[in-house]
Design a protein around this motif. Structure first.
Motif, PDB file in Angstrom:
ATOM      1  N   THR A   3     -10.785  -2.066 -14.704  1.00 47.14           N
ATOM      2  CA  THR A   3     -10.429  -0.936 -13.847  1.00 47.14           C
ATOM      3  C   THR A   3      -8.956  -0.979 -13.461  1.00 47.14           C
ATOM      4  OG1 THR A   3     -12.680  -0.949 -12.963  1.00 47.14           O
ATOM      5  CG2 THR A   3     -11.027   0.255 -11.723  1.00 47.14           C
ATOM      6  N   SER A   4      -8.432  -2.156 -13.162  1.00 44.06           N
ATOM      7  CA  SER A   4      -7.007  -2.282 -12.827  1.00 44.06           C
ATOM      8  C   SER A   4      -6.134  -1.907 -14.011  1.00 44.06           C
ATOM      9  CB  SER A   4      -6.704  -3.715 -12.383  1.00 44.06           C
ATOM     10  OG  SER A   4      -7.448  -4.061 -11.235  1.00 44.06           O
ATOM     11  N   GLN A   7      -6.038   1.790 -14.261  1.00 43.09           N
ATOM     12  CA  GLN A   7      -5.192   2.364 -13.212  1.00 43.09           C
ATOM     13  C   GLN A   7      -3.712   2.268 -13.576  1.00 43.09           C
ATOM     14  OE1 GLN A   7      -6.121   0.606  -9.429  1.00 43.09           O
ATOM     15  NE2 GLN A   7      -8.248   1.277  -9.452  1.00 43.09           N
ATOM     16  N   LYS A 103      -5.363   0.076  -6.679  1.00 40.50           N
ATOM     17  CA  LYS A 103      -6.047  -1.066  -6.074  1.00 40.50           C
ATOM     18  C   LYS A 103      -5.088  -1.944  -5.285  1.00 40.50           C
ATOM     19  CE  LYS A 103      -9.624  -4.404  -7.345  1.00 40.50           C
ATOM     20  NZ  LYS A 103     -10.372  -4.996  -8.479  1.00 40.50           N
ATOM     21  N   CYS A 104      -3.815  -1.970  -5.686  1.00 40.87           N
ATOM     22  CA  CYS A 104      -2.836  -2.822  -5.009  1.00 40.87           C
ATOM     23  C   CYS A 104      -2.275  -2.168  -3.756  1.00 40.87           C
ATOM     24  CB  CYS A 104      -1.696  -3.162  -5.971  1.00 40.87           C
ATOM     25  SG  CYS A 104      -0.856  -1.722  -6.655  1.00 40.87           S
ATOM     26  N   ASP A 110      -9.198  -0.911   1.974  1.00 37.68           N
ATOM     27  CA  ASP A 110      -9.701  -1.680   0.842  1.00 37.68           C
ATOM     28  C   ASP A 110     -11.003  -1.138   0.280  1.00 37.68           C
ATOM     29  OD1 ASP A 110      -7.570  -3.421   1.070  1.00 37.68           O
ATOM     30  OD2 ASP A 110      -8.619  -4.703   2.516  1.00 37.68           O
ATOM     31  N   ASP A 112     -13.389   0.540  -2.054  1.00 39.54           N
ATOM     32  CA  ASP A 112     -13.338   0.977  -3.447  1.00 39.54           C
ATOM     33  C   ASP A 112     -13.836   2.406  -3.609  1.00 39.54           C
ATOM     34  OD1 ASP A 112     -12.329  -1.423  -4.253  1.00 39.54           O
ATOM     35  OD2 ASP A 112     -14.275  -2.304  -4.756  1.00 39.54           O
ATOM     36  N   LYS A 115     -11.014   4.827  -2.513  1.00 40.03           N
ATOM     37  CA  LYS A 115      -9.948   4.837  -3.506  1.00 40.03           C
ATOM     38  C   LYS A 115     -10.402   5.484  -4.807  1.00 40.03           C
ATOM     39  CE  LYS A 115      -7.046   1.091  -1.871  1.00 40.03           C
ATOM     40  NZ  LYS A 115      -6.264  -0.099  -2.249  1.00 40.03           N
ATOM     41  N   ASN A 189     -14.470   2.396 -10.273  1.00 45.83           N
ATOM     42  CA  ASN A 189     -14.415   1.988  -8.869  1.00 45.83           C
ATOM     43  C   ASN A 189     -15.720   2.298  -8.146  1.00 45.83           C
ATOM     44  OD1 ASN A 189     -11.909   0.898  -8.941  1.00 45.83           O
ATOM     45  ND2 ASN A 189     -10.969   2.325  -7.510  1.00 45.83           N
ATOM     46  N   SER A 193     -18.399  -0.385  -6.532  1.00 47.18           N
ATOM     47  CA  SER A 193     -18.688  -0.358  -5.101  1.00 47.18           C
ATOM     48  C   SER A 193     -20.172  -0.181  -4.822  1.00 47.18           C
ATOM     49  CB  SER A 193     -17.910   0.776  -4.428  1.00 47.18           C
ATOM     50  OG  SER A 193     -18.335   2.024  -4.925  1.00 47.18           O
TER      51      SER A 193
END
Length: 225
Positions: A3-4, A7, A103-104, A110, A112, A115, A189, A193
């Motif tokens: 996922t990161s 992104q 994510k950062c 925080d 998910d 976001k 995400n 979650s």
């Protein structure tokens, strides 16, 4: 991890798409003079853009003039100017929305799921921006090709596709790809979650173990004699 990566890939594509949208809007090379037939004056090149037209002579000197009025433009360039300005604003808003959903980024919390919704919004905005860029670029290209093959139009008035149109098509594809990437990242995400570890309903604690050991026997004392 996947996922990161999605992104960051979407952010890179969206960033290049935003820069490309602004560049296409500013560039004057939407229409370029065509050297066909009796029009063989190759030492002079004419560029026509959304904001100005330029004349370059023998690769040495170039003169540009901003249009005096919006009405001086052809209908396709008038509409393209408005659409490209809207696309520039949309691309910037989509990029900033995507940054908030990364994510950062900590300023949005925080969660998910939250976001994921932000990334989905950014992805949809990027897709809309890509379509908004694609419409004027293809529209102007259609006008150029139609006039180029029209025998009624004089050869001196015919134009060819400029570099801005090719950059516009590339930019539209990057925006669409970035939007699709963010939509996939938002789905990842939400999926992560919604996953929860299942907790066993029964646990054997030391207390319950001793209670089982001390449970009364079903036999009476007389039966042991």
């Amino acid at each position: 991890m996947a996922t990161s990566a999605l992104q960051y890939a979407g952010l890179v594509l969206g960033g290049f798409g935003m820069v490309g949208t602004v560049a296409v809007t500013i560039m004057p090379q939407w229409r370029v003079s065509a050297f066909i037939g009796s029009n063989i004056v190759v030492f002079e090149t004419i560029w026509e853009g959304l904001w100005m037209n330029c004349i370059r002579q023998a690769n040495i000197r170039m003169q540009c003039k901003i249009y005096d009025s919006l009405l001086a433009l052809s209908p396709d360039l008038q509409a393209s100017r408005g659409l490209m300005c809207a696309a520039s604003v949309l691309s910037f808003l989509a990029f900033m929305t995507a940054v908030l959903g990364m994510k950062c980024t900590r300023c949005t919390g925080d969660g998910d799921k939250a976001k994921g919704h932000i990334l989905l919004t950014a992805g949809i905005m990027f897709i809309i921006t890509g379509l908004v860029v694609l419409i004027p670029v293809s529209w102007v290209a259609n006008y150029i090709i139609r006039d180029f093959y029209n025998p009624i139009v004089d050869n001196g008035q015919k134009r060819e596709l400029g570099e801005a149109l090719y950059l516009g098509w590339t930019t539209a594809l990057m925006l669409l790809a970035g939007g699709a990437t963010f939509c996939c990242a938002s789905y990842g995400n939400e999926k992560s979650s919604s996953y929860r570890y299942s907790i066993p309903s029964h646990r054997t604690t030391p207390k319950s173990y001793h209670m089982e050991k001390k449970s009364p026997s079903v036999y009476s004392k007389s039966q042991y004699v």
